[in-house]
Write a protein that holds these residues in place. Structure first.
Motif, short mmCIF file in Angstrom:
data_model
loop_
_atom_site.label_atom_id
_atom_site.label_comp_id
_atom_site.label_asym_id
_atom_site.label_seq_id
_atom_site.Cartn_x
_atom_site.Cartn_y
_atom_site.Cartn_z
N UNK A 158 -10.71 30.99 -8.86
CA UNK A 158 -11.15 30.72 -7.48
C UNK A 158 -11.76 29.33 -7.36
N UNK A 159 -12.59 28.97 -8.30
CA UNK A 159 -13.22 27.64 -8.26
C UNK A 159 -12.20 26.54 -8.51
N UNK A 160 -11.27 26.79 -9.41
CA UNK A 160 -10.23 25.79 -9.68
C UNK A 160 -9.38 25.55 -8.44
N UNK A 161 -9.08 26.61 -7.70
CA UNK A 161 -8.28 26.46 -6.48
C UNK A 161 -9.04 25.67 -5.42
N UNK A 162 -10.33 25.96 -5.27
CA UNK A 162 -11.13 25.25 -4.27
C UNK A 162 -11.28 23.77 -4.64
N UNK A 163 -11.60 23.51 -5.90
CA UNK A 163 -11.77 22.13 -6.34
C UNK A 163 -10.46 21.36 -6.22
N UNK A 164 -9.36 22.03 -6.59
CA UNK A 164 -8.04 21.39 -6.48
C UNK A 164 -7.70 21.04 -5.04
N UNK A 165 -8.01 21.95 -4.11
CA UNK A 165 -7.75 21.69 -2.69
C UNK A 165 -8.59 20.53 -2.18
N UNK A 166 -9.87 20.51 -2.57
CA UNK A 166 -10.76 19.43 -2.13
C UNK A 166 -10.25 18.08 -2.63
N UNK A 167 -9.88 18.02 -3.90
CA UNK A 167 -9.39 16.76 -4.46
C UNK A 167 -8.04 16.37 -3.88
N UNK A 168 -7.22 17.35 -3.52
CA UNK A 168 -5.93 17.03 -2.91
C UNK A 168 -6.15 16.37 -1.55
N UNK A 169 -7.07 16.91 -0.77
CA UNK A 169 -7.38 16.33 0.54
C UNK A 169 -7.94 14.92 0.37
N UNK A 170 -8.87 14.77 -0.57
CA UNK A 170 -9.46 13.46 -0.83
C UNK A 170 -8.39 12.48 -1.29
N UNK A 171 -7.47 12.95 -2.15
CA UNK A 171 -6.41 12.07 -2.67
C UNK A 171 -5.49 11.61 -1.55
N UNK A 172 -5.15 12.52 -0.63
CA UNK A 172 -4.28 12.15 0.49
C UNK A 172 -4.96 11.13 1.39
N UNK A 173 -6.23 11.38 1.71
CA UNK A 173 -6.98 10.45 2.57
C UNK A 173 -7.10 9.09 1.87
N UNK A 174 -7.44 9.12 0.58
CA UNK A 174 -7.59 7.87 -0.16
C UNK A 174 -6.27 7.13 -0.25
N UNK A 175 -5.18 7.86 -0.41
CA UNK A 175 -3.86 7.22 -0.50
C UNK A 175 -3.52 6.51 0.80
N UNK A 176 -3.84 7.15 1.93
CA UNK A 176 -3.61 6.52 3.23
C UNK A 176 -4.45 5.26 3.37
N UNK A 177 -5.72 5.36 2.96
CA UNK A 177 -6.62 4.20 3.04
C UNK A 177 -6.10 3.07 2.15
N UNK A 178 -5.61 3.42 0.95
CA UNK A 178 -5.09 2.41 0.04
C UNK A 178 -3.88 1.72 0.63
N UNK A 179 -2.97 2.49 1.19
CA UNK A 179 -1.75 1.91 1.77
C UNK A 179 -2.10 0.96 2.91
N UNK A 180 -3.01 1.41 3.78
CA UNK A 180 -3.42 0.58 4.91
C UNK A 180 -4.13 -0.68 4.41
N UNK A 181 -4.99 -0.52 3.41
CA UNK A 181 -5.75 -1.67 2.89
C UNK A 181 -4.81 -2.70 2.25
N UNK A 182 -3.86 -2.23 1.45
CA UNK A 182 -2.91 -3.16 0.83
C UNK A 182 -2.06 -3.84 1.89
N UNK A 183 -1.63 -3.07 2.87
CA UNK A 183 -0.81 -3.64 3.94
C UNK A 183 -1.56 -4.73 4.69
N UNK A 184 -2.83 -4.46 5.02
CA UNK A 184 -3.64 -5.46 5.72
C UNK A 184 -3.89 -6.69 4.86
N UNK A 185 -4.10 -6.47 3.54
CA UNK A 185 -4.32 -7.60 2.63
C UNK A 185 -3.10 -8.51 2.57
N UNK A 186 -1.92 -7.91 2.47
CA UNK A 186 -0.67 -8.69 2.41
C UNK A 186 -0.42 -9.40 3.73
N UNK A 187 -0.64 -8.71 4.81
CA UNK A 187 -0.42 -9.32 6.12
C UNK A 187 -1.36 -10.50 6.35
#
Length: 291
Positions: A158-187
């Motif tokens: 149960x704890x592994x599932x909850x922690x995995x879900x939390x990190x998955x959400x964080x990873x998705x949000x962070x990935x979006x932020x990274x893509x936007x940040x790199x795009x803005x840096x290049x532009x």
């Protein structure tokens, strides 16, 4: 025309230094997050594979016990199958409970057993129930029961599932932020070259001629940024493993290499895409709009 264009591109090289460093730092942050995610999964698997399962024996026949041990060892879920006699069971009990009940009891009440550990993918209530049913179906007359800490297995999953879900959400949000940040840096880096791009177009250079050297430069810059990020991440991982040797034990080299490869793909892909899009944008703009 070609020589002057290439000379102009060479003069613009210093503008890429900040974008290379910026992209490398953003990739490093994503790499650290990915490494944490991989290690949390590995730590969870290590905890699961540290749960001991005990098949308590009814029989004392050594040949039958050997057959049962071989049967369990041949199953795909079993690891480290060992036969535990009464004296060994007593030593394990004393070690785990930090006391010696021999001072109170004259007879050893602990049964003999075959202990083993299940692979992480099998450490859940449903799989362990199937394992128990299989063993009891095959050797029900020789095995009294298969025991393991059921509450620990339930809580761990149960704890592994909850922690995995939390990190998955964080990873998705962070990935979006990274893509936007790199795009803005290049532009931002391409913004300083907008007049160069427009000038090349005005003197007759084709879109492909203008975009190709910039795309190649973006590819090279992406590789450099990825290399810097991977080098820093590798150094941080080495430092962390020196501080916590347990991390070295659970390290999955294959997944770590996949993480490094992912950083290269992300760094190069976004750099080339953002650069090419910026070039097309400035080629379509009017000269007055560049100011």
């Amino acid at each position: 025309m070609a020589n002057s264009a290439k000379a102009s591109l060479k003069r613009s090289k210093p503008n890429y230094i900040y974008s290379i460093v910026g992209v490398a730092l953003v990739l490093l942050i994503l790499g650290i997050m990915g490494w944490f995610f991989l290690n949390i999964k590995s730590v969870g698997n290590a905890f699961k594979e540290d749960i001991r399962l005990s098949a308590y024996l009814r029989t004392l026949n050594k040949d039958t016990i050997g057959q049962i041990q071989q049967f369990i060892a041949g199953r795909p879920y079993a690891k480290n199958v060992t036969y535990v006699d009464k004296n060994t069971a007593k030593q394990i009990w004393n070690r785990e409970n930090n006391e010696d009940w021999a001072k109170i009891l004259d007879v050893n009440p602990l049964p003999e057993s075959i202990d083993f550990y299940a692979k992480a993918s099998y450490v859940n209530a449903d799989s362990l129930k199937k394992i128990s049913d299989e063993l009891m179906g095959a050797y029900g007359n020789q095995i009294t029961d298969l025991q393991y800490p059921q509450s620990l297995v339930t809580n761990l999953n149960e704890r592994a599932s909850k922690i995995g879900l939390i990190f998955l959400v964080i990873a998705v949000v962070l990935c979006v932020i990274v893509i936007v940040s790199i795009d803005n840096t290049i532009r931002l880096a391409m913004f300083s070259n907008r007049f160069l791009i427009k000038t090349m177009q005005m003197v007759g250079a084709t879109r492909g001629f203008i975009a190709k050297p910039l795309n190649v430069r973006a590819l090279v810059n992406g590789l450099i940024s990825s290399a810097i990020a991977i080098l820093l991440l590798f150094t941080l991982i080495g430092w962390a493993e020196s501080q916590f040797p347990q991390l070295r034990v659970i390290r999955d080299t294959k997944l770590t290499l996949i993480l490094f490869f992912g950083l290269v793909i992300l760094g190069v892909g976004i750099s080339v895409y953002s650069t090419h899009r910026s070039v097309l944008k400035y080629l379509k703009m009017k000269l007055d709009d560049l100011y």
